[in-house]
Design a protein around this motif. Structure first.
Motif, short mmCIF file in Angstrom:
data_model
loop_
_atom_site.label_atom_id
_atom_site.label_comp_id
_atom_site.label_asym_id
_atom_site.label_seq_id
_atom_site.Cartn_x
_atom_site.Cartn_y
_atom_site.Cartn_z
N VAL A 83 12.05 72.28 9.43
CA VAL A 83 11.09 73.23 9.97
C VAL A 83 10.49 72.61 11.23
CG1 VAL A 83 8.96 74.53 9.56
CG2 VAL A 83 10.56 74.12 7.67
N LEU A 84 10.64 73.31 12.34
CA LEU A 84 10.01 72.92 13.59
C LEU A 84 8.84 73.88 13.78
CD1 LEU A 84 10.17 71.16 16.19
CD2 LEU A 84 11.53 73.01 17.19
N HIS A 85 7.64 73.33 14.00
CA HIS A 85 6.48 74.21 14.11
C HIS A 85 5.44 73.66 15.08
CE1 HIS A 85 3.83 71.75 11.47
NE2 HIS A 85 4.93 71.51 10.77
N SER A 86 4.47 74.54 15.37
CA SER A 86 3.43 74.19 16.34
C SER A 86 2.13 73.78 15.65
CB SER A 86 3.18 75.39 17.27
OG SER A 86 2.72 76.49 16.50
N GLY A 87 2.22 73.39 14.40
CA GLY A 87 1.03 72.96 13.67
C GLY A 87 0.63 71.53 14.02
N LYS A 88 -0.23 70.98 13.19
CA LYS A 88 -0.70 69.61 13.38
C LYS A 88 -0.11 68.73 12.29
CE LYS A 88 -5.00 71.30 15.23
NZ LYS A 88 -6.17 71.98 14.74
N GLY A 90 -1.58 66.51 10.74
CA GLY A 90 -2.57 66.44 9.66
C GLY A 90 -2.40 67.56 8.65
N ASP A 91 -1.92 68.72 9.11
CA ASP A 91 -1.67 69.85 8.21
C ASP A 91 -0.31 69.73 7.53
OD1 ASP A 91 -4.08 70.92 9.09
OD2 ASP A 91 -3.12 72.14 10.65
N ASP A 92 0.50 68.82 8.00
CA ASP A 92 1.86 68.61 7.49
C ASP A 92 2.11 67.10 7.44
OD1 ASP A 92 4.54 68.71 6.82
OD2 ASP A 92 5.18 69.73 8.64
N GLY A 95 5.36 65.54 8.23
CA GLY A 95 5.96 65.91 9.51
C GLY A 95 5.93 64.79 10.53
N GLN A 96 6.83 64.91 11.49
CA GLN A 96 6.93 63.96 12.59
C GLN A 96 6.44 64.64 13.86
OE1 GLN A 96 10.94 62.64 13.38
NE2 GLN A 96 10.41 61.88 15.38
N SER A 97 5.50 64.01 14.54
CA SER A 97 4.95 64.56 15.77
C SER A 97 5.98 64.48 16.89
CB SER A 97 3.69 63.78 16.15
OG SER A 97 3.13 64.29 17.32
N LEU A 98 6.10 65.58 17.66
CA LEU A 98 7.02 65.66 18.79
C LEU A 98 6.24 66.04 20.04
CD1 LEU A 98 9.97 67.64 17.14
CD2 LEU A 98 9.81 65.19 17.51
N LEU A 104 8.04 68.28 13.41
CA LEU A 104 9.30 68.48 12.70
C LEU A 104 9.10 68.03 11.26
CD1 LEU A 104 12.34 69.24 12.83
CD2 LEU A 104 12.77 66.80 13.22
N SER A 105 9.49 68.88 10.32
CA SER A 105 9.28 68.57 8.91
C SER A 105 10.51 68.96 8.10
CB SER A 105 8.07 69.35 8.38
OG SER A 105 7.83 69.08 7.02
N ALA A 106 10.75 68.21 7.04
CA ALA A 106 11.81 68.56 6.09
C ALA A 106 11.21 68.87 4.73
CB ALA A 106 12.82 67.41 5.99
N SER A 107 9.90 69.06 4.68
CA SER A 107 9.18 69.31 3.44
C SER A 107 9.11 70.80 3.12
CB SER A 107 7.76 68.74 3.55
OG SER A 107 6.97 69.17 2.47
#
Length: 187
Positions: A83-88, A90-92, A95-98, A104-107
């Motif tokens: 999942v590629l998203h525009s969140g933070k 901290g909310d994920d 996730g890996q910050s880009l 970017l998350s695989a959760s």
């Protein structure tokens, strides 16, 4: 490696010999001396929606995201979701910050949040990824198989992915798709 393409787009040219990448646009999630990792943005998986994916992972579709397409991120690990998203971050937390405020998350947790209307508004799900070994992407760029550019507004989270994204990415660089040649040359 002399340049870092993380957060940039790869746009295939007519010299791309691999049919899996013809007219493709790839968002580069990581690029370093170990290689590169990216997600194809303009290839929806035929006959698969978010509702299907949610059902497969045991999440009840709340009717908010089930109709959206799922992307074929590339030929590697096609059963694995990203999942590629525009969140933070901290909310994920997984996730890996880009660059560009992307994560970017695989959760599956981020999919649960998005499905409940509590996640980021801008996101995409890709099954599989595109990968290159050390120096491989640089070699392909040197062979004119790829062009690179910044991400044009609106292209990343297009809800109707397709070949129009390839044309739009090229036009954002001032390149007319009809002017591209399948014959590579060097000046």
């Amino acid at each position: 490696m002399t340049f870092d393409l993380t957060g940039e787009l790869l746009i295939s040219t007519p010299t791309m010999r691999d049919p899996r990448f013809a007219n493709s646009v790839i968002f580069i999630c990581a690029h370093n001396e170990e290689g590169a990792f990216g997600l194809v943005l303009n290839r929806p998986v035929p006959r698969l929606t978010m509702a299907d994916v949610l059902a497969q992972i045991g999440i009840t579709d709340e009717g908010t995201i089930g109709r959206f397409p799922v992307l074929s991120g590339g030929p590697v690990e096609t059963q694995r979701g990203f999942v590629l998203h525009s969140g933070k971050v901290g909310d994920d937390p997984s996730g890996q910050s880009l660059p560009g405020g992307l994560v970017l998350s695989a959760s599956t947790d981020i999919l649960k949040s998005i499905n409940m209307g509590e996640g980021p508004d801008n996101w995409l799900l890709a099954l599989g990824y595109s990968g290159w070994g050390p120096g491989q992407l640089e070699q392909e760029i040197g062979q004119n198989a790829w062009l690179t550019c910044a991400v044009p507004p609106g292209l990343l989270f297009d809800r109707e992915p397709g070949e129009h994204q390839w044309r739009e990415a090229l036009k954002s660089m001032g390149v007319d798709p009809l002017s591209l040649s399948a014959v590579a040359g060097r000046a």
